[in-house]
Design a protein around this motif. Sequence first.
Motif, PDB file in Angstrom:
ATOM      1  N   THR A 254       0.823  -1.206   0.000  1.00  0.00           N
ATOM      2  CA  THR A 254       0.000   0.000   0.000  1.00  0.00           C
ATOM      3  C   THR A 254       0.858   1.258   0.000  1.00  0.00           C
ATOM      4  O   THR A 254       0.680   2.153  -0.834  1.00  0.00           O
ATOM      5  CB  THR A 254      -0.944   0.014   1.223  1.00  0.00           C
ATOM      6  N   TRP A 255       1.815   1.297   0.920  1.00  0.00           N
ATOM      7  CA  TRP A 255       2.671   2.485   1.038  1.00  0.00           C
ATOM      8  C   TRP A 255       3.919   2.372   0.177  1.00  0.00           C
ATOM      9  O   TRP A 255       4.593   3.382  -0.062  1.00  0.00           O
ATOM     10  CB  TRP A 255       3.054   2.698   2.500  1.00  0.00           C
ATOM     11  N   LYS A 256       4.251   1.157  -0.249  1.00  0.00           N
ATOM     12  CA  LYS A 256       5.405   0.907  -1.134  1.00  0.00           C
ATOM     13  C   LYS A 256       6.690   1.527  -0.588  1.00  0.00           C
ATOM     14  O   LYS A 256       7.412   2.252  -1.266  1.00  0.00           O
ATOM     15  CB  LYS A 256       5.114   1.419  -2.549  1.00  0.00           C
ATOM     16  N   LEU A 257       6.977   1.194   0.689  1.00  0.00           N
ATOM     17  CA  LEU A 257       8.164   1.717   1.362  1.00  0.00           C
ATOM     18  C   LEU A 257       9.282   0.678   1.483  1.00  0.00           C
ATOM     19  O   LEU A 257      10.375   1.005   1.964  1.00  0.00           O
ATOM     20  CB  LEU A 257       7.783   2.231   2.760  1.00  0.00           C
ATOM     21  N   GLY A 258       9.018  -0.537   1.059  1.00  0.00           N
ATOM     22  CA  GLY A 258      10.027  -1.589   1.157  1.00  0.00           C
ATOM     23  C   GLY A 258       9.422  -2.908   0.746  1.00  0.00           C
ATOM     24  O   GLY A 258       8.419  -2.958   0.041  1.00  0.00           O
ATOM     25  N   GLY A 259      10.034  -3.998   1.215  1.00  0.00           N
ATOM     26  CA  GLY A 259       9.525  -5.316   0.890  1.00  0.00           C
ATOM     27  C   GLY A 259      10.625  -6.323   0.668  1.00  0.00           C
ATOM     28  O   GLY A 259      11.820  -5.979   0.669  1.00  0.00           O
ATOM     29  N   PRO A 260      10.253  -7.585   0.457  1.00  0.00           N
ATOM     30  CA  PRO A 260      11.251  -8.652   0.331  1.00  0.00           C
ATOM     31  C   PRO A 260      12.093  -8.584  -0.935  1.00  0.00           C
ATOM     32  O   PRO A 260      13.086  -9.295  -1.047  1.00  0.00           O
ATOM     33  CB  PRO A 260      10.384  -9.925   0.348  1.00  0.00           C
ATOM     34  N   GLN A 261      11.716  -7.733  -1.887  1.00  0.00           N
ATOM     35  CA  GLN A 261      12.484  -7.657  -3.139  1.00  0.00           C
ATOM     36  C   GLN A 261      13.761  -6.827  -2.994  1.00  0.00           C
ATOM     37  O   GLN A 261      14.622  -6.855  -3.884  1.00  0.00           O
ATOM     38  CB  GLN A 261      11.618  -7.055  -4.261  1.00  0.00           C
ATOM     39  N   TYR A 262      13.910  -6.112  -1.904  1.00  0.00           N
ATOM     40  CA  TYR A 262      15.069  -5.233  -1.720  1.00  0.00           C
ATOM     41  C   TYR A 262      16.221  -5.951  -1.008  1.00  0.00           C
ATOM     42  O   TYR A 262      16.044  -7.025  -0.428  1.00  0.00           O
ATOM     43  CB  TYR A 262      14.662  -3.987  -0.923  1.00  0.00           C
TER      44      TYR A 262
END
Length: 437
Positions: A254-262
Amino acid sequence: MKRFKSLTIAVLALALVLIPGLGARVSAQSPVTVKVWMHIHPPRVELDKQITAQFEKDNPNIKIDFKWVPDQDWDTTLTTGLASGAGPDLFNQATFAIGQFKAQDILAPVDYQAAGYTDLNSVYKAYKDGESLLSGALFDGQLYGLPTELSTYACFTNNALWKTAGLDPVKDFPATWEDLKTVADKLTVRDSSGAITQRGFDFQWKASIFMLLEFNPMVEQLGGSMIDEKTYKANINTPEVKQVMSYWNDWANTWKLGGPQYETDRTDFLAGKLAIDCDFGNWGVPQMVDAKIDYTVHTIPLWKNAKNKNGFANYAYFFMVNKNAPAAVQQAAWKYAGAWTGHAQEMFDKAGLYEAKADFVQTDDFKNNTYMPIFLNLLAVSSYHPRIAGFSEVADALMTARDRVVTGHEDIDKVLADAQTQVQDILTRAQADAQKK
């Protein structure tokens, strides 16, 4: 001939008992070898060698056979060695594994006298907050380890990145998870296409262990817990777990501040590409100094509706003794463990490892430390992760559930219901399997 040999051996054995002092003299003169295994922590290895040399000099009848194992191979090497019978007599391992070891009945309780103490209370008194911090190796009132490293996580800020964003890392650091989103958004840098080139904050997505070290403590702040280590019951399909799962999902989607792809957060923090990292221990400070990062240490955020004020999970490495080692070897092993853990200041100063020895904590050098007060407070208000058999399998199942929501975009309610069943099955099987061995 066999009967004659048996009789001769029996007579000699009886003589050792009946002749005053003879048995004791033979025992005292018999050398004992203790196989010690530890994972490689480069700043600590030289200290290991120094401590061992002095111990062998002070105890000429004890030989220490020391083996250092690369960190990436440590868990597998130790588990295989213990299972085969060719493993160590004394080893230091994390509390992540202690539940499995205890369930399999391979741990010997601490020999207080051999380690230099009189009883459990005297061990507690030797450590700051001893009763709480040593609970990581306590089962049913019996202590099974002496700590070589006590840890918890805190939040570090890259002060230069904060100042570039027009923020003060002290005054503007968020106290709540809700406010962290707002601050992280201001610290996030995107290129012309909208792709992130600098994250404000992110979670540990890559390793499943953090589902029990970070995710579950966020559930505990809300008054729940995903695992009951005493009853081996799972509590996954709850409002508290759903709140945390929704937050992690919103962070990535939702906020697109991070995630497992980084890239992992620790790596990017040390590279100057992440403004806040909340899973370094005090042992991370030398790495930040080497990376020339101007940092400030902060406590772990809380939920606005928090019922508990804990941070992330406490964890530790403890010296443990193999129950299958001969009695004399066990005694010598605990003596060595007691001697090794008597170097708290050197371990902290040279290897960055905190043992919480009370006499060291009372020194002026420690009292003048600028970042340890945050860690001491977090250690005091937080508790250990669940110490269970099947720890890794449970963590993997929880990570799979998280990824079904975050990357698979599945319905949270269905995923939590499935995870409840799966994790409970793992716990039931792991407990039964461990007790058979």
